[in-house]
Design a protein around this motif. Structure first.
Motif, PDB file in Angstrom:
ATOM      1  N   LEU A   1      16.633  55.723  38.736  1.00 42.20           N
ATOM      2  CA  LEU A   1      15.212  55.526  38.965  1.00 42.20           C
ATOM      3  C   LEU A   1      14.586  56.854  39.379  1.00 42.20           C
ATOM      4  O   LEU A   1      15.202  57.622  40.115  1.00 42.20           O
ATOM      5  CB  LEU A   1      14.990  54.497  40.083  1.00 42.20           C
ATOM      6  N   PRO A   2      13.373  57.126  38.940  1.00 43.10           N
ATOM      7  CA  PRO A   2      12.735  58.379  39.358  1.00 43.10           C
ATOM      8  C   PRO A   2      12.375  58.326  40.836  1.00 43.10           C
ATOM      9  O   PRO A   2      11.912  57.306  41.337  1.00 43.10           O
ATOM     10  CB  PRO A   2      11.476  58.429  38.480  1.00 43.10           C
ATOM     11  N   ALA A   3      12.616  59.416  41.537  1.00 45.57           N
ATOM     12  CA  ALA A   3      12.284  59.483  42.962  1.00 45.57           C
ATOM     13  C   ALA A   3      10.785  59.747  43.106  1.00 45.57           C
ATOM     14  O   ALA A   3      10.278  60.761  42.621  1.00 45.57           O
ATOM     15  CB  ALA A   3      13.077  60.588  43.640  1.00 45.57           C
ATOM     16  N   PRO A   4      10.038  58.840  43.748  1.00 44.80           N
ATOM     17  CA  PRO A   4       8.589  59.042  43.906  1.00 44.80           C
ATOM     18  C   PRO A   4       8.305  60.144  44.916  1.00 44.80           C
ATOM     19  O   PRO A   4       9.130  60.446  45.780  1.00 44.80           O
ATOM     20  CB  PRO A   4       8.111  57.681  44.422  1.00 44.80           C
ATOM     21  N   SER A   5       7.164  60.758  44.790  1.00 47.50           N
ATOM     22  CA  SER A   5       6.762  61.796  45.733  1.00 47.50           C
ATOM     23  C   SER A   5       5.251  61.730  45.878  1.00 47.50           C
ATOM     24  O   SER A   5       4.507  62.559  45.351  1.00 47.50           O
ATOM     25  CB  SER A   5       7.207  63.175  45.243  1.00 47.50           C
ATOM     26  N   THR A   6       4.786  60.729  46.636  1.00 45.93           N
ATOM     27  CA  THR A   6       3.348  60.502  46.774  1.00 45.93           C
ATOM     28  C   THR A   6       2.757  61.181  48.002  1.00 45.93           C
ATOM     29  O   THR A   6       1.544  61.244  48.137  1.00 45.93           O
ATOM     30  CB  THR A   6       3.068  58.988  46.867  1.00 45.93           C
ATOM     31  N   GLY A   7       3.622  61.632  48.896  1.00 50.04           N
ATOM     32  CA  GLY A   7       3.130  62.282  50.110  1.00 50.04           C
ATOM     33  C   GLY A   7       3.088  61.376  51.324  1.00 50.04           C
ATOM     34  O   GLY A   7       2.727  61.817  52.416  1.00 50.04           O
TER      35      GLY A   7
ATOM     36  N   VAL B   1       7.302  54.014  48.882  1.00 48.58           N
ATOM     37  CA  VAL B   1       7.893  52.674  48.817  1.00 48.58           C
ATOM     38  C   VAL B   1       7.165  51.828  47.782  1.00 48.58           C
ATOM     39  O   VAL B   1       7.785  51.122  46.980  1.00 48.58           O
ATOM     40  CB  VAL B   1       7.856  52.001  50.203  1.00 48.58           C
ATOM     41  N   ARG B   2       5.859  51.898  47.780  1.00 55.02           N
ATOM     42  CA  ARG B   2       5.064  51.118  46.826  1.00 55.02           C
ATOM     43  C   ARG B   2       5.353  51.546  45.384  1.00 55.02           C
ATOM     44  O   ARG B   2       5.480  50.703  44.485  1.00 55.02           O
ATOM     45  CB  ARG B   2       3.572  51.293  47.144  1.00 55.02           C
ATOM     46  N   ALA B   3       5.480  52.860  45.170  1.00 58.18           N
ATOM     47  CA  ALA B   3       5.777  53.365  43.836  1.00 58.18           C
ATOM     48  C   ALA B   3       7.169  52.941  43.383  1.00 58.18           C
ATOM     49  O   ALA B   3       7.379  52.566  42.224  1.00 58.18           O
ATOM     50  CB  ALA B   3       5.650  54.889  43.812  1.00 58.18           C
ATOM     51  N   LEU B   4       8.123  52.979  44.303  1.00 58.64           N
ATOM     52  CA  LEU B   4       9.486  52.566  43.980  1.00 58.64           C
ATOM     53  C   LEU B   4       9.536  51.081  43.629  1.00 58.64           C
ATOM     54  O   LEU B   4      10.224  50.676  42.679  1.00 58.64           O
ATOM     55  CB  LEU B   4      10.410  52.864  45.162  1.00 58.64           C
TER      56      LEU B   4
ATOM     57  N   ALA C   1      27.708  51.671  40.135  1.00 58.28           N
ATOM     58  CA  ALA C   1      27.111  52.984  39.880  1.00 58.28           C
ATOM     59  C   ALA C   1      25.696  52.851  39.341  1.00 58.28           C
ATOM     60  O   ALA C   1      24.792  53.596  39.728  1.00 58.28           O
ATOM     61  CB  ALA C   1      27.984  53.768  38.897  1.00 58.28           C
ATOM     62  N   ALA C   2      25.493  51.878  38.445  1.00 55.78           N
ATOM     63  CA  ALA C   2      24.187  51.725  37.808  1.00 55.78           C
ATOM     64  C   ALA C   2      23.154  51.117  38.737  1.00 55.78           C
ATOM     65  O   ALA C   2      22.009  51.554  38.779  1.00 55.78           O
ATOM     66  CB  ALA C   2      24.321  50.869  36.546  1.00 55.78           C
ATOM     67  N   LEU C   3      23.552  50.081  39.495  1.00 54.84           N
ATOM     68  CA  LEU C   3      22.588  49.329  40.294  1.00 54.84           C
ATOM     69  C   LEU C   3      22.492  49.788  41.743  1.00 54.84           C
ATOM     70  O   LEU C   3      21.488  49.553  42.395  1.00 54.84           O
ATOM     71  CB  LEU C   3      22.936  47.836  40.273  1.00 54.84           C
ATOM     72  N   LEU C   4      23.535  50.437  42.238  1.00 51.49           N
ATOM     73  CA  LEU C   4      23.538  50.777  43.658  1.00 51.49           C
ATOM     74  C   LEU C   4      23.508  52.271  43.904  1.00 51.49           C
ATOM     75  O   LEU C   4      22.614  52.779  44.580  1.00 51.49           O
ATOM     76  CB  LEU C   4      24.760  50.151  44.339  1.00 51.49           C
ATOM     77  N   ASP C   5      24.481  52.991  43.342  1.00 54.63           N
ATOM     78  CA  ASP C   5      24.604  54.410  43.664  1.00 54.63           C
ATOM     79  C   ASP C   5      23.344  55.197  43.311  1.00 54.63           C
ATOM     80  O   ASP C   5      22.871  56.021  44.098  1.00 54.63           O
ATOM     81  CB  ASP C   5      25.809  55.011  42.934  1.00 54.63           C
ATOM     82  N   SER C   6      22.784  54.955  42.109  1.00 53.86           N
ATOM     83  CA  SER C   6      21.593  55.708  41.703  1.00 53.86           C
ATOM     84  C   SER C   6      20.398  55.362  42.581  1.00 53.86           C
ATOM     85  O   SER C   6      19.591  56.221  42.936  1.00 53.86           O
ATOM     86  CB  SER C   6      21.267  55.435  40.235  1.00 53.86           C
ATOM     87  N   GLN C   7      20.279  54.076  42.953  1.00 54.38           N
ATOM     88  CA  GLN C   7      19.171  53.659  43.808  1.00 54.38           C
ATOM     89  C   GLN C   7      19.343  54.183  45.227  1.00 54.38           C
ATOM     90  O   GLN C   7      18.358  54.487  45.910  1.00 54.38           O
ATOM     91  CB  GLN C   7      19.056  52.135  43.803  1.00 54.38           C
ATOM     92  N   GLN C   8      20.594  54.287  45.672  1.00 53.64           N
ATOM     93  CA  GLN C   8      20.833  54.866  46.990  1.00 53.64           C
ATOM     94  C   GLN C   8      20.356  56.309  47.037  1.00 53.64           C
ATOM     95  O   GLN C   8      19.817  56.768  48.038  1.00 53.64           O
ATOM     96  CB  GLN C   8      22.327  54.797  47.337  1.00 53.64           C
ATOM     97  N   GLY C   9      20.543  57.025  45.923  1.00 52.32           N
ATOM     98  CA  GLY C   9      20.085  58.405  45.870  1.00 52.32           C
ATOM     99  C   GLY C   9      18.571  58.495  45.989  1.00 52.32           C
ATOM    100  O   GLY C   9      18.051  59.362  46.696  1.00 52.32           O
ATOM    101  N   VAL C  10      17.859  57.588  45.317  1.00 51.05           N
ATOM    102  CA  VAL C  10      16.403  57.575  45.399  1.00 51.05           C
ATOM    103  C   VAL C  10      15.952  57.215  46.807  1.00 51.05           C
ATOM    104  O   VAL C  10      15.048  57.842  47.365  1.00 51.05           O
ATOM    105  CB  VAL C  10      15.819  56.580  44.379  1.00 51.05           C
ATOM    106  N   ALA C  11      16.584  56.197  47.402  1.00 51.79           N
ATOM    107  CA  ALA C  11      16.231  55.788  48.757  1.00 51.79           C
ATOM    108  C   ALA C  11      16.473  56.927  49.747  1.00 51.79           C
ATOM    109  O   ALA C  11      15.693  57.127  50.690  1.00 51.79           O
ATOM    110  CB  ALA C  11      17.029  54.551  49.166  1.00 51.79           C
TER     111      ALA C  11
END
Length: 208
Positions: free
Chosen positions: A88-94, A100-103, A139-149
């Motif tokens: 998932l793309p990591a949001p950067s809204t400031g 959180v809303r973007a995610l 890896a697909a559902l958890l690890d990548s999302q953990q990185g975004v979080a």
């Protein structure tokens, strides 16, 4: 004609030829097979899915599938791993709320996709019986999302919105957990303002 290439001694030598009979895999065929796999998973599930069914849906012969993957398991693992790489793309809204809303918006769009809403639950059932699928799903559902979080939490800490040591795993549970439950498990809709309210509740819980 293949041009000659000079050697260190100055004597020309021929450029290496491609191995005789080497197969060139067409990308459009590969894409068609991948699309067919998702559609076949959604239609019949992993247990009943077959290479024959995938090939028929993709409009190719079984040989085209087997030239790329040795089995339906390796095919599905490859696709799931590709999803993990994209992530998932990591949001950067400031702001924490904005991130959180973007995610939530991106996650809701992905989970509402008709293929994802049927494929993910089926693969989760299969993962209980197959460690390879379990690892790929994690890896697909958890690890990548953990990185975004982790990015969302780290930037919120840097802005002073969250205290040092804020837990990214807890953030992921609070942000995506309720959404997954509603869309994938309960299969309910999203009323107007639901994502806004969920984002506010998640931010409040993270700051508590």
């Amino acid at each position: 004609m293949i041009p000659a290439m000079p050697t260190d001694s100055g004597t020309p030598r021929r450029a290496p030829r491609a191995p005789a009979g080497a197969a060139v895999l067409r990308e459009d065929v590969t894409d068609a097979i991948r699309t067919a796999v998702f559609e076949e998973l959604a239609a019949v599930g992993f247990a009943r899915m077959s290479i024959e069914g995938i090939a028929r849906r993709a409009g190719v012969g079984k040989t085209a599938v087997y030239r790329r993957w040795k089995s339906k398991l390796s095919l599905v693992l490859d696709l799931v791993s590709a999803v993990a790489v994209q992530g998932l793309p990591a949001p950067s809204t400031g702001s924490l709320y904005g991130d959180v809303r973007a995610l939530l918006e991106v996650a809701a769009h992905a989970l509402r996709h008709p293929l994802a809403s049927q494929v993910i639950p089926d693969l989760l059932v299969e993962s209980a019986r197959n460690p390879e699928i379990s690892d790929a799903i994690k890896a697909a559902l958890l690890d990548s999302q953990q990185g975004v979080a982790a990015v969302v939490v780290r930037e919120a800490v840097a802005r002073g919105e969250l205290p040092e040591g804020a837990d990214a795993d807890r953030a992921l549970d609070l942000i995506v957990g309720p959404l997954y439950w509603r869309l994938v498990v309960v299969r309910g809709g999203l009323p107007k303002g639901y994502l806004d309210g969920l984002a506010k509740a998640a931010v409040a819980a993270l700051k508590a």
